[in-house]
Design an enzyme around this catalytic site. Structure first.
Site, mmCIF file in Angstrom:
data_model
loop_
_atom_site.group_PDB
_atom_site.id
_atom_site.type_symbol
_atom_site.label_atom_id
_atom_site.label_comp_id
_atom_site.label_asym_id
_atom_site.label_seq_id
_atom_site.Cartn_x
_atom_site.Cartn_y
_atom_site.Cartn_z
ATOM 1 N N HIS A 24 -7.234 -6.041 0.780
ATOM 2 C CA HIS A 24 -6.077 -5.207 1.115
ATOM 3 C C HIS A 24 -5.319 -5.722 2.341
ATOM 4 O O HIS A 24 -4.360 -5.099 2.778
ATOM 5 C CB HIS A 24 -6.568 -3.779 1.381
ATOM 6 C CG HIS A 24 -5.526 -2.705 1.192
ATOM 7 N ND1 HIS A 24 -5.022 -2.375 -0.051
ATOM 8 C CD2 HIS A 24 -4.887 -1.886 2.075
ATOM 9 C CE1 HIS A 24 -4.128 -1.401 0.078
ATOM 10 N NE2 HIS A 24 -4.018 -1.086 1.366
ATOM 11 N N SER A 53 0.841 -1.198 0.000
ATOM 12 C CA SER A 53 0.000 0.000 0.000
ATOM 13 C C SER A 53 0.880 1.254 0.000
ATOM 14 O O SER A 53 1.637 1.463 -0.959
ATOM 15 C CB SER A 53 -0.963 -0.047 1.187
ATOM 16 O OG SER A 53 -1.984 0.905 1.043
ATOM 17 N N ASP A 83 -10.238 -5.499 -3.195
ATOM 18 C CA ASP A 83 -9.581 -4.486 -2.356
ATOM 19 C C ASP A 83 -10.396 -3.198 -2.428
ATOM 20 O O ASP A 83 -10.484 -2.568 -3.488
ATOM 21 C CB ASP A 83 -8.159 -4.280 -2.901
ATOM 22 C CG ASP A 83 -7.338 -3.304 -2.080
ATOM 23 O OD1 ASP A 83 -7.917 -2.336 -1.521
ATOM 24 O OD2 ASP A 83 -6.118 -3.493 -2.003
#
Lengths: 289, 289
Positions: free
Chosen positions: A267, A152, A230
């Protein structure tokens, strides 16, 4: 810059140790990091170093505890360095107000806004200071063989530090669900607007993976995974499709820049751990060469 | 007893889902658990079930996030059920005062002390209620093929639920750093003194792995790992040497009861994850038979 060892755990035959030191790059604040050393590392057999950059709200612990990287790294004889995600305790007004800016959200930039410039220099911390501190400490690490990966915000960090290094500091880069085009995403606009005097315009030159890959010359070794479930991908925070298009437009084929869409993954670290072994093996190809 | 799905994460091709339901065994309180289902599980190909019991202060999340079990379980086609470690929110005076008794510390017993007997029935929760709730929910699980493992207090739970089952509910048991002889250890004395009317005397019959193995008839399939750098081992909380001696004295050889001393490992999930794959493979031998 002497290191204080806070803890040590034997894991997969090697050692996961947590250290603390006073960080010049972060304005003299205490900085923590974790280091995994494989069992075979020694002065005559220094281990190559894979740097893992964590995402928003995380610390040096998340990747070490949940990533699933240590077993594969032990097998490959690779060390993994886990930095923190920001300075902590700078005492700057507002730095603890939001989870996506300030503490836990350093974005791996060197701040130019005077309000943050003394402390928020995670780029220098990761690329220069940690290698220096570790080399002078005598740990059996070979910083001539470095690669970098992250998740991320840390995927953004890994891609941009790899692509922007004029010295080719890292042999390869990979990312899980990276923020791939932050100048066009809410998280990135907010971070750059805060840390950088010229905001997004300044970020274009140094801190946007899509911009950087579109201008890149020379070979690349990049692997990216993201999941279709995600929510941050769905919200347009990650934009891996922009990074992929820019890479292809710049002439990089799937052997140089591989971007994989993983059906149904989200995620979380459950996603990361699923592909963690893959990423460690990807980097091992270059780190052992 | 209908299940509410709180979250779902794709992991290693399968699914890690968190559920909540009103638990009769725990006095009507809400109970959470995690369930890993491998990708190939279906109505016509139900997955065998490996139950993981966590240790003091833990929840249903620790093993799922940090144990390193899910990758090996996905490869073997095994489901893993992660119960919580105690009832939560019973409102009993003092249940939140200590980290080693009450909330987060149910010790996998059925309480006989009236103060706790309505809520603290983790033995029934794990062995009876969860299989019933899951079977009636229609999930593709084969509870005729169950094994059990755990860590510390959960290792105590795994060994005692395995050894005390008159119906041979579990095909095999394994444990990381189990509390192996709790009637002779501070944690065990405190827990049994609180939950059981007759205290340690009552525990001897049902809740002490060393006592149980010394009286056991019939074949056993047990694997135990503990680390020499484990501070709780050094403090005499675990006493795996007593369990090992009792097993050998009762005639069980190293193929039936294997106890491995692991040099330099501690009590953490770094230790567990190092040997997690080993334990899943151990159980797979019996679950797939």
């Amino acid at each position: 810059m002497s290191l204080e060892k806070l803890s040590s755990n034997k894991v997969y035959g090697g050692e996961l140790a947590k250290y603390k030191f006073k960080s010049a790059a972060l304005g003299g604040l205490d900085a923590n990091f974790n280091l995994f050393l494989p069992t075979n590392a020694s002065e005559s057999n220094k281990a190559p170093v894979l740097v893992y950059l964590a995402g928003l709200t995380c610390t040096e612990d998340n990747g070490a505890q949940k990533g699933g990287f240590l077993g594969p790294a032990a097998k490959e004889g690779i060390a993994i360095l886990f930095p923190d995600t920001s300075p902590r305790g700078a005492g700057i007004e507002g730095e603890d107000d939001d989870w996506d800016f300030g503490t836990g959200a350093g974005f791996y930039v060197n701040a130019t806004n005077p309000k943050y410039a003394k402390n928020y220099n995670m780029k220098t911390h990761v690329t220069l200071e940690l290698p220096q501190v570790l080399e002078t400490s005598g740990l059996p690490l070979d910083f001539k063989r470095q690669s970098i990966f992250g998740h991320s915000m840390g995927g953004h960090g890994a891609l941009t530090l790899y692509l922007s290094s004029e010295t080719k500091q890292y042999r390869s880069a990979s990312a899980f669900a990276p923020i791939s085009n932050p100048i066009n995403a809410p998280w990135g606009k907010k971070a750059f607007g805060g840390y950088l005097l010229e905001g997004v315009e300044e970020a274009k030159a140094l801190y946007d993976a899509t911009e950087l890959v579109s201008r890149h010359k020379g070979p690349l070794h990049v692997l990216v995974d993201y999941g279709t479930a995600d929510n941050f991908y769905k919200q347009g925070q990650l934009l891996p499709e922009n990074f992929l298009k820019a890479a292809r437009d710049a002439g990089f084929d799937e052997f140089q820049v591989r971007v994989r869409e993983q059906d149904g993954y989200d995620h979380s670290y459950y996603f990361i751990s699923t592909f963690g072994e893959d990423h460690v093996h990807f980097h091992a190809n270059f780190l052992r060469a």
